[in-house]
Design an enzyme around this catalytic site. Structure first.
Site, PDB file in Angstrom:
ATOM      1  N   CYS A  33       4.326  16.795   2.844  1.00 62.84           N
ATOM      2  CA  CYS A  33       4.699  17.544   4.054  1.00 62.84           C
ATOM      3  C   CYS A  33       5.941  18.374   3.786  1.00 62.84           C
ATOM      4  O   CYS A  33       6.912  17.879   3.216  1.00 62.84           O
ATOM      5  CB  CYS A  33       5.033  16.583   5.186  1.00 62.84           C
ATOM      6  SG  CYS A  33       3.605  15.962   6.040  1.00 62.84           S
ATOM      7  N   ALA A  70      -0.255  16.656   4.551  1.00 65.42           N
ATOM      8  CA  ALA A  70      -0.856  16.119   5.773  1.00 65.42           C
ATOM      9  C   ALA A  70      -0.992  17.257   6.775  1.00 65.42           C
ATOM     10  O   ALA A  70      -0.001  17.850   7.197  1.00 65.42           O
ATOM     11  CB  ALA A  70       0.012  15.011   6.344  1.00 65.42           C
ATOM     12  N   TYR A  73       0.246   6.173  10.076  1.00 67.52           N
ATOM     13  CA  TYR A  73      -0.285   7.189  10.979  1.00 67.52           C
ATOM     14  C   TYR A  73      -1.544   6.669  11.679  1.00 67.52           C
ATOM     15  O   TYR A  73      -1.946   5.523  11.497  1.00 67.52           O
ATOM     16  CB  TYR A  73      -0.467   8.514  10.225  1.00 67.52           C
ATOM     17  CG  TYR A  73       0.882   9.021   9.724  1.00 67.52           C
ATOM     18  CD1 TYR A  73       1.913   9.271  10.629  1.00 67.52           C
ATOM     19  CD2 TYR A  73       1.147   9.177   8.374  1.00 67.52           C
ATOM     20  CE1 TYR A  73       3.171   9.681  10.199  1.00 67.52           C
ATOM     21  CE2 TYR A  73       2.403   9.590   7.935  1.00 67.52           C
ATOM     22  CZ  TYR A  73       3.400   9.841   8.853  1.00 67.52           C
ATOM     23  OH  TYR A  73       4.653  10.234   8.428  1.00 67.52           O
ATOM     24  N   ARG A 111      -6.734   8.046   2.007  1.00 70.02           N
ATOM     25  CA  ARG A 111      -5.453   7.488   1.542  1.00 70.02           C
ATOM     26  C   ARG A 111      -5.136   6.278   2.404  1.00 70.02           C
ATOM     27  O   ARG A 111      -5.246   6.336   3.635  1.00 70.02           O
ATOM     28  CB  ARG A 111      -4.314   8.502   1.627  1.00 70.02           C
ATOM     29  CG  ARG A 111      -3.081   7.953   0.905  1.00 70.02           C
ATOM     30  CD  ARG A 111      -2.078   9.004   0.516  1.00 70.02           C
ATOM     31  NE  ARG A 111      -1.246   8.472  -0.558  1.00 70.02           N
ATOM     32  CZ  ARG A 111      -0.112   8.999  -0.962  1.00 70.02           C
ATOM     33  NH1 ARG A 111       0.354  10.109  -0.424  1.00 70.02           N
ATOM     34  NH2 ARG A 111       0.584   8.446  -1.942  1.00 70.02           N
TER      35      ARG A 111
HETATM   36  C1  FMN Z   1       8.708  15.479   0.840  1.00 69.90           C
HETATM   37  C2  FMN Z   1       7.584  14.500   0.814  1.00 69.90           C
HETATM   38  C3  FMN Z   1       6.504  14.714   1.677  1.00 69.90           C
HETATM   39  C4  FMN Z   1       5.418  13.824   1.667  1.00 69.90           C
HETATM   40  N1  FMN Z   1       4.342  14.075   2.467  1.00 69.90           N
HETATM   41  C5  FMN Z   1       3.240  13.302   2.371  1.00 69.90           C
HETATM   42  C6  FMN Z   1       2.047  13.652   3.047  1.00 69.90           C
HETATM   43  O1  FMN Z   1       1.936  14.707   3.684  1.00 69.90           O
HETATM   44  N2  FMN Z   1       0.994  12.794   2.969  1.00 69.90           N
HETATM   45  C7  FMN Z   1       1.047  11.657   2.225  1.00 69.90           C
HETATM   46  O2  FMN Z   1       0.068  10.907   2.199  1.00 69.90           O
HETATM   47  N3  FMN Z   1       2.146  11.331   1.520  1.00 69.90           N
HETATM   48  C8  FMN Z   1       3.231  12.132   1.563  1.00 69.90           C
HETATM   49  N4  FMN Z   1       4.326  11.844   0.799  1.00 69.90           N
HETATM   50  C9  FMN Z   1       4.240  10.773  -0.217  1.00 69.90           C
HETATM   51  C10 FMN Z   1       3.789  11.388  -1.551  1.00 69.90           C
HETATM   52  O3  FMN Z   1       2.455  11.841  -1.446  1.00 69.90           O
HETATM   53  C11 FMN Z   1       3.895  10.389  -2.728  1.00 69.90           C
HETATM   54  O4  FMN Z   1       3.135   9.256  -2.488  1.00 69.90           O
HETATM   55  C12 FMN Z   1       5.318   9.950  -2.989  1.00 69.90           C
HETATM   56  O5  FMN Z   1       6.138  11.079  -3.139  1.00 69.90           O
HETATM   57  C13 FMN Z   1       5.413   9.055  -4.229  1.00 69.90           C
HETATM   58  O6  FMN Z   1       5.078   9.816  -5.333  1.00 69.90           O
HETATM   59  P1  FMN Z   1       4.547   9.144  -6.667  1.00 69.90           P
HETATM   60  O7  FMN Z   1       3.229   8.539  -6.294  1.00 69.90           O
HETATM   61  O8  FMN Z   1       4.404  10.289  -7.611  1.00 69.90           O
HETATM   62  O9  FMN Z   1       5.561   8.146  -7.034  1.00 69.90           O
HETATM   63  C14 FMN Z   1       5.424  12.706   0.801  1.00 69.90           C
HETATM   64  C15 FMN Z   1       6.527  12.515  -0.044  1.00 69.90           C
HETATM   65  C16 FMN Z   1       7.570  13.399  -0.059  1.00 69.90           C
HETATM   66  C17 FMN Z   1       8.704  13.177  -1.019  1.00 69.90           C
END
Ligand code: FMN
Length: 291
Positions: free
Chosen positions: A25, A57, A183, A231
């Site tokens: 996001c 998302a 969510y 997810r």
């Molecule tokens: C800025 C930011 C926004 C994120 N937005 C979402 C999202 O929209 N949907 C989601 O399922 N996870 C979201 N996450 C989690 C990431 O998809 C991811 O699981 C997390 O950054 C861990 O990364 P890694 O699996 O590479 O360690 C977000 C994480 C960050 C840092």
């Protein structure tokens, strides 16, 4: 060579390697519409050499946004904004694109992270009435969500379907449904947020019913050769909450319905979560090479 750089068949989609960019996001949309920020952010990632880029998302309804600055896909204007971004990206990158479709439920109507992420009550600017499986707020003291009735459930399910149909028009290669991080679909799964006494609450089978109905409805309208994934949070990290055993049952039910992949994360459902953060805390250690 590391397995990471070997091809993978994902549904009918051929990925040249196994690097998938997770949805992130950006809280930089206006009225649900992507802006130049998204073109820069996604465009930069699309040049990285990963195999698949997942769009953040994306709310299927305005009230399903986490914040007023979330991306949406609920009308022609939000669809056109994504189309513009994808058109530009596709001029320079052949990377496959997935989109995460989401509804934030009781975690909607909050301030953007850099302004504190706190709930905005419905009577304040940029706030609205949230909905959820049960009228239980995320945090004590927050304005409570309204429990979805039959009509509300149908509206939410149809909104996921309509967004998936728009994703087809956008030429998106895969859809991921967001049932993680506390969510709406996760709120149905977890006994901590779902206290319903109808067929959508109580037993594990009942709590899985709405997320599975949404999956089936989206799977039915998305082209069969293109993957639909989910997810999940593998655990709530909280007593009496969603856990690994229930996640396995959910994954099996999804697999039987044609779910192409499960993207496993954890937590986000309750502020009382106790996460043992440390190296590899979400996955057991495993050999660097598959047998
Ligand atoms: C800025 C930011 C926004 C994120 N937005 C979402 C999202 O929209 N949907 C989601 O399922 N996870 C979201 N996450 C989690 C990431 O998809 C991811 O699981 C997390 O950054 C861990 O990364 P890694 O699996 O590479 O360690 C977000 C994480 C960050 C840092």
């Amino acid at each position: 060579m590391s397995m990471l750089f070997t091809p993978l068949r994902f549904g009918s989609v051929e990925l040249p390697n196994r690097i998938v960019i997770a949805p992130m996001c950006q809280y930089s949309a206006v009225d649900g519409c992507m802006t130049d920020w998204h073109l820069i952010h996604l465009g930069h990632l699309a040049l990285s050499g990963a195999a698949l880029l997942t769009i953040e998302a994306t709310a299927v309804l305005p009230e399903g946004r986490i914040t007023y600055a979330d991306v949406g896909l609920w009308d022609d204007a939000t669809e056109a904004a994504i189309a513009r971004t994808l058109e530009s990206i596709r001029r320079w990158s052949g990377m496959r694109v997935a989109i995460q479709l989401s509804h934030a439920g009781r975690k909607a109507s909050t301030e953007v992270p850099w302004k504190g992420e706190i709930q905005i009550p419905p009577d304040q600017a940029n706030g609205w009435q949230t909905v959820a499986p049960s009228a239980i707020p995320y945090e004590d003291g927050e304005h409570p969500p309204v429990a979805l009735d039959r009509h509300g459930l149908t509206q939410v399910r149809e909104a996921f379907v309509a967004a998936a149909q728009r994703a087809v028009r956008l030429g998106v290669d895969a859809v991921q449904l967001h049932a993680a991080h506390g969510y709406l679909l996760h709120q149905f799964l977890s006994p901590l947020s779902n206290r319903r006494d109808d067929e959508y609450g109580g037993s594990l089978e009942n709590r899985m019913r709405f997320p599975l109905e949404v999956f089936d409805a989206v799977r039915a309208v998305f082209p069969p050769e293109r993957p639909v994934t989910m997810r999940v949070s593998g655990t709530d990290w909280a007593d009496g909450g969603w856990d690994i055993g229930q996640t396995i049952a959910f994954a099996q039910a999804l697999e039987a319905r044609g779910c192409a992949a499960i993207h496993v994360s954890s937590g986000g459902l309750t502020p009382s979560q106790q996460i043992p953060v440390g190296p590899s805390y979400q996955v057991p250690r495993f050999p660097s090479r598959a047998p």
